[in-house]
Each structure stands twice: as structure tokens, then as C-alpha cells.
Design a protein around this motif. Structure first.
Motif, PDB file in Angstrom:
ATOM      1  N   LEU A 231       0.825  -1.206   0.000  1.00 39.27           N
ATOM      2  CA  LEU A 231       0.000   0.000   0.000  1.00 39.27           C
ATOM      3  C   LEU A 231       0.862   1.259   0.000  1.00 39.27           C
ATOM      4  O   LEU A 231       1.809   1.383   0.769  1.00 39.27           O
ATOM      5  N   LYS A 232       0.498   2.200  -0.889  1.00 44.03           N
ATOM      6  CA  LYS A 232       1.199   3.489  -0.971  1.00 44.03           C
ATOM      7  C   LYS A 232       0.343   4.645  -0.456  1.00 44.03           C
ATOM      8  O   LYS A 232       0.865   5.620   0.072  1.00 44.03           O
ATOM      9  N   PHE A 233      -0.981   4.540  -0.636  1.00 39.53           N
ATOM     10  CA  PHE A 233      -1.867   5.637  -0.227  1.00 39.53           C
ATOM     11  C   PHE A 233      -3.074   5.065   0.502  1.00 39.53           C
ATOM     12  O   PHE A 233      -3.725   4.138   0.016  1.00 39.53           O
ATOM     13  N   LEU A 234      -3.359   5.614   1.688  1.00 37.16           N
ATOM     14  CA  LEU A 234      -4.507   5.202   2.491  1.00 37.16           C
ATOM     15  C   LEU A 234      -5.341   6.420   2.844  1.00 37.16           C
ATOM     16  O   LEU A 234      -4.840   7.374   3.436  1.00 37.16           O
ATOM     17  N   HIS A 235      -6.615   6.383   2.488  1.00 35.44           N
ATOM     18  CA  HIS A 235      -7.546   7.455   2.847  1.00 35.44           C
ATOM     19  C   HIS A 235      -8.730   6.814   3.554  1.00 35.44           C
ATOM     20  O   HIS A 235      -9.412   5.944   2.997  1.00 35.44           O
ATOM     21  N   LEU A 253       4.395   5.043   3.423  1.00 36.82           N
ATOM     22  CA  LEU A 253       2.962   5.150   3.208  1.00 36.82           C
ATOM     23  C   LEU A 253       2.509   6.598   3.359  1.00 36.82           C
ATOM     24  O   LEU A 253       2.969   7.310   4.256  1.00 36.82           O
ATOM     25  N   GLU A 254       1.601   7.039   2.498  1.00 37.97           N
ATOM     26  CA  GLU A 254       0.934   8.328   2.647  1.00 37.97           C
ATOM     27  C   GLU A 254      -0.469   8.060   3.163  1.00 37.97           C
ATOM     28  O   GLU A 254      -1.251   7.362   2.510  1.00 37.97           O
ATOM     29  N   GLN A 276       4.016  10.821   4.951  1.00 39.18           N
ATOM     30  CA  GLN A 276       3.018  11.889   4.984  1.00 39.18           C
ATOM     31  C   GLN A 276       1.805  11.405   5.770  1.00 39.18           C
ATOM     32  O   GLN A 276       1.296  10.319   5.525  1.00 39.18           O
ATOM     33  N   LEU A 277       1.337  12.233   6.707  1.00 37.31           N
ATOM     34  CA  LEU A 277       0.180  11.902   7.512  1.00 37.31           C
ATOM     35  C   LEU A 277      -0.790  13.075   7.559  1.00 37.31           C
ATOM     36  O   LEU A 277      -0.378  14.219   7.748  1.00 37.31           O
ATOM     37  N   SER A 278      -2.073  12.781   7.393  1.00 33.98           N
ATOM     38  CA  SER A 278      -3.124  13.773   7.582  1.00 33.98           C
ATOM     39  C   SER A 278      -4.114  13.157   8.564  1.00 33.98           C
ATOM     40  O   SER A 278      -4.714  12.121   8.286  1.00 33.98           O
ATOM     41  N   LEU A 279      -4.283  13.784   9.730  1.00 32.19           N
ATOM     42  CA  LEU A 279      -5.033  13.171  10.820  1.00 32.19           C
ATOM     43  C   LEU A 279      -6.217  14.009  11.268  1.00 32.19           C
ATOM     44  O   LEU A 279      -6.100  15.207  11.490  1.00 32.19           O
ATOM     45  N   CYS A 280      -7.360  13.341  11.369  1.00 28.49           N
ATOM     46  CA  CYS A 280      -8.527  13.856  12.074  1.00 28.49           C
ATOM     47  C   CYS A 280      -8.877  12.744  13.051  1.00 28.49           C
ATOM     48  O   CYS A 280      -9.677  11.866  12.761  1.00 28.49           O
ATOM     49  N   LEU A 281      -8.240  12.752  14.208  1.00 26.08           N
ATOM     50  CA  LEU A 281      -8.230  11.597  15.094  1.00 26.08           C
ATOM     51  C   LEU A 281      -8.094  12.059  16.533  1.00 26.08           C
ATOM     52  O   LEU A 281      -7.075  12.634  16.914  1.00 26.08           O
ATOM     53  N   VAL A 297       7.789  13.561   6.953  1.00 24.25           N
ATOM     54  CA  VAL A 297       8.225  14.875   6.481  1.00 24.25           C
ATOM     55  C   VAL A 297       7.055  15.851   6.349  1.00 24.25           C
ATOM     56  O   VAL A 297       7.256  17.063   6.299  1.00 24.25           O
ATOM     57  N   PHE A 298       5.814  15.329   6.278  1.00 27.98           N
ATOM     58  CA  PHE A 298       4.637  16.202   6.167  1.00 27.98           C
ATOM     59  C   PHE A 298       3.567  15.722   7.139  1.00 27.98           C
ATOM     60  O   PHE A 298       3.232  14.539   7.194  1.00 27.98           O
TER      61      PHE A 298
END
Length: 409
Positions: A231-235, A253-254, A276-281, A297-298
Motif C-alpha cells: 500500500l502506498k496511499f490510504l484514505h 505510506l501516505e 506523509q500523515l493527515s489526521l482527524c483523530l 516529512v509532512f
């Protein structure tokens, strides 16, 4: 040279860009166009936009006639987006899919509305169709998966508002795609399925969304198990499930994660190799991370529920270069009790003085808490104020954006 003088191949390429109803209507233009539509290897039919006239065929007749008269070497694409299911029978669906399979369809959309007169089951002929590359389903029932099922060429799969008979049926169905790379899952919550297992060794991109408006009580016995070593991208956006287990995910993983109810410490512990991580948690009480985000890094955090993670993740992210804080995420709108107040840390994170280059705050409101966070970043990092501006959305709403950047010596 006029358009009528173009060869059939070029005219077909032009017709591929417009809806099928308009493709068929070109037969009325002139003798030159009378049969060109029959060469188009694509049927894209949406009954909600189909124009009824006193002399026009009903939708099922339109589909039948197109498939009967089409003489393209193969029917490469069949897209059926059907809302008025009272106008169709299960036998018609089965017949149309059988024709497409016999003509080596590569791209198949079977999108049915949820409130159907007849239960629409997964067409049996698809279970042995080995050349299909793209499959999108909505409102389909899958009771059982034959043991010899193997869709060897399928790379893209979308499952929306599906009905599976059991946990095992989900697991068995997804095991039938040995080269699957992209999977989209929407609206799976049902009493028959408790654990939605996604075990696909070849998967590169996973997009899961189970959205509930406002605030809903969780079902702690519903959730996901994800085993996808490539897996490369998880949304993931889920306001409903009680758990999410990442048992086998790779480095680099992004991930973009919006979850209300789960073991957040354990989940983040599975993502320490992410870049890369984007969190609503929302953090749990006394959250602590086991391990460092030594590749991160992001980082993007929802300030409505995840700002409490800021100190912890900064402390464990020595290579972080870009930080984005945002309150525009839909996941926390109208939620209650989503977070506590941010507290200034006693120790300075390593990344603030060594690697952090940019901070962007989307929908900055200048509250006392927000000002304290910005003040902390400016005082302890190699950062300076860069820009503050207002951005309009659809000409009606607007929000402020604040940007900090690295100081240049």
C-alpha cells in the motif's frame, strides 16, 4: 476538410467523448453518420439524464437496441447508472452483463440506486471474466463467491452501498483479485458484516469512507482489518466503526485518516514509518506513542479534534519539514466533545530547531489558543511570519490562511 470527410476511426474517437444518447442521435445528422454510432465501443447510460419523448424508447429498450446493433470489434466500456429501477428486471441486468462479458468488456460500471424494487445480485458471468480491468458496483448483493472465481486482470474496484452476506464473503470476494491496485469502499455498514477485512497483497491505493452526518454513537463491534503490504496511499473517513487494525502496511505510506472511534495510540503506532500523515483523530486519555515517526516529512492535523496530538507527534518526528493545521475538515463538523485544550509543552521538539521549514494554518481564527500555538512555534523554531490572507470559497464563504516559513540567515 469537413468533419463528414473524416475516417470512421476519427469519428468514433470524437463520439467516445459524449453521452451515448447523443452518440445515437448523430445518426440523424446525415447519411454519412447513419451507422457510425454502431462502431462506438462504449455504452454510457444514465437514466436520470435520459430524455423521455412520446416516440423515444424506454430506457431498457434503448440499452437493448444499442447492444444488439453495436458492431464494434469489442464493447470496451459498459457504464449503467440506473436510479429508476422499477423500469428494469433482474433478467435484464443479467442479460446486459452477459453480452458485455461475451464481447470482452474491460471497464464495467453497474451503479444501482439503493431503493430498488428487485434485489440486484452480482452477475454470475463476472466471476469467470478474466479480462476485466475496471469494475465499479453500487447497490449490489453478494451472497456467495464460487470457489473457482478469479478475476486475473482487475486493477480497479469500487464498492458502494454493497450488501455482503457475512465477514467471510467479504474476505473471499476480495481474494479473487490477484493484481488489484486501487480499491474504493463506501457505505458498507450492515448487520451481516462486522469485520471488513481487506487482505490484498497487490493493493497500492485504498479509499474507505463511512460518513455519518453530525454525531452518531459508534458500533464498537464494527471495523476494518487492513493487510496490504504494498500500500502506498490510504484514505479513511469513518464516523461509525469502533476499530481499525493495520496489520501489515509498508514504509513510505501516505495516509489521510479521519476516525472518531478507535484505539488511536495503536493505530498511529502502525503508521510510524509513514512519510506523509493527515489526521482527524481524537487522542485517548494520556496518549503516548511507542516509537518515532523517523520518516515523517509532512503532517496535517485537524485542529478541531487532533491538536492534542501536536506536541506528541512533533516530539517524535525528527525529520518533519512541513506542518499544516486545519479546521476545514468535514469529519468534525457538528461533533461534540471532540478534544481538550492545547497545552504548551515543557520540552522543545528537535524538528522545530532542525528541520521544520513551513507551517500553514487553514481557517485561522486568531483565538487565544491558536495565538498561543503560533507564538510557541515562532519562539522555539527557526520560523518567521510570512503571510496572512483570506480565501473565498464559492464566492460566498471565506477563511483566513496563516503561513510561517523558515528564516533565511
Amino acid at each position: 476538410m469537413g468533419i463528414n470527410e473524416l475516417c470512421d476511426d476519427l469519428l468514433v474517437k470524437i463520439l467516445l467523448q459524449i453521452p451515448t444518447e447523443e452518440v445515437v442521435a448523430t445518426s440523424l445528422l446525415s447519411r454519412r453518420w447513419r451507422s457510425v454510432w454502431k462502431l462506438v465501443p462504449k455504452l454510457d447510460f444514465r437514466d436520470y439524464s435520459y430524455k423521455y419523448h412520446a416516440t423515444s424508447a424506454v430506457p431498457s429498450e434503448f440499452i437493448d437496441k444499442f447492444l444488439e446493433r453495436n458492431v464494434a470489434p469489442a464493447l470496451e466500456t459498459l457504464h449503467l447508472n440506473l436510479y429508476h429501477l422499477r423500469d428494469y428486471s433482474p433478467e435484464s441486468f443479467e442479460k446486459w452483463v452477459n453480452v458485455a462479458v461475451a464481447r470482452n468488456v474491460l471497464d464495467l460500471n453497474l451503479l444501482y440506486c439503493l431503493h430498488c424494487r428487485y434485489p440486484i445480485r452480482f452477475p454470475t458471468s463476472l466471476y469467470t471474466h478474466e479480462t476485466l480491468v475496471v469494475l465499479r458496483l453500487r447497490g449490489t448483493i453478494i451472497d456467495d463467491v464460487p470457489s473457482k472465481t478469479r478475476l486475473r486482470s482487475l486493477k480497479t474496484l469500487s464498492l458502494r452501498d454493497m450488501s455482503f452476506s457475512s465477514d467471510q464473503t467479504v474476505d473471499r470476494f476480495l481474494s479473487c483479485f490477484p493484481v488489484l491496485e486501487t480499491l474504493v469502499v463506501r457505505g458498507w455498514i450492515a448487520s451481516n458484516v462486522k469485520t471488513y477485512s481487506i487482505r490484498v497483497a497487490s493493493l497500492r491505493s485504498l479509499d474507505v469512507e463511512e460518513l455519518v452526518g453530525g454525531y452518531a454513537d459508534p458500533r464498537y463491534d464494527h471495523g476494518y482489518v487492513i493487510d496490504a503490504p504494498r500500500l502506498k496511499f490510504l484514505h479513511m473517513v469513518d464516523h461509525f466503526s469502533g476499530f481499525c487494525s493495520l496489520v501489515n502496511v509498508p514504509e513510505e505510506l501516505e495516509a489521510e485518516i479521519h476516525l472518531r472511534f478507535c484505539d488511536s495510540d495503536k493505530l498511529l503506532g502502525s503508521l510510524t514509518s509513514a512519510k506523509q500523515l493527515s489526521l482527524c483523530l481524537k487522542p485517548q486519555m494520556d496518549s503516548c506513542l511507542k516509537g518515532d515517526f523517523d520518516q515523517l516529512v509532512f503532517l496535517e492535523l485537524c485542529v478541531m479534534c487532533s491538536l492534542d496530538w501536536l506536541n506528541v507527534i512533533l516530539e517524535h518526528s525528527p525529520k518533519l519539514r512541513a506542518l499544516r493545521l486545519s479546521r476545514t475538515r468535514h469529519s468534525c463538523q457538528n461533533s461534540r466533545n471532540v478534544r481538550t485544550n492545547w497545552e504548551r509543552p515543557t520540552c522543545i521538539a528537535e524538528c522545530l530547531t532542525s528541520s521544520l521549514e513551513t507551517v500553514e494554518w487553514i481557517a485561522y481564527e486568531g483565538t487565544e489558543e491558536e495565538e498561543n500555538v503560533v507564538k510557541y512555534l515562532l519562539e522555539n523554531g527557526n520560523l518567521c511570519f510570512k503571510k496572512r490572507w483570506r480565501k473565498a470559497i464559492y464566492g460566498k464563504f471565506s477563511y483566513e490562511i496563516l503561513r510561517l516559513g523558515a528564516e533565511r540567515g
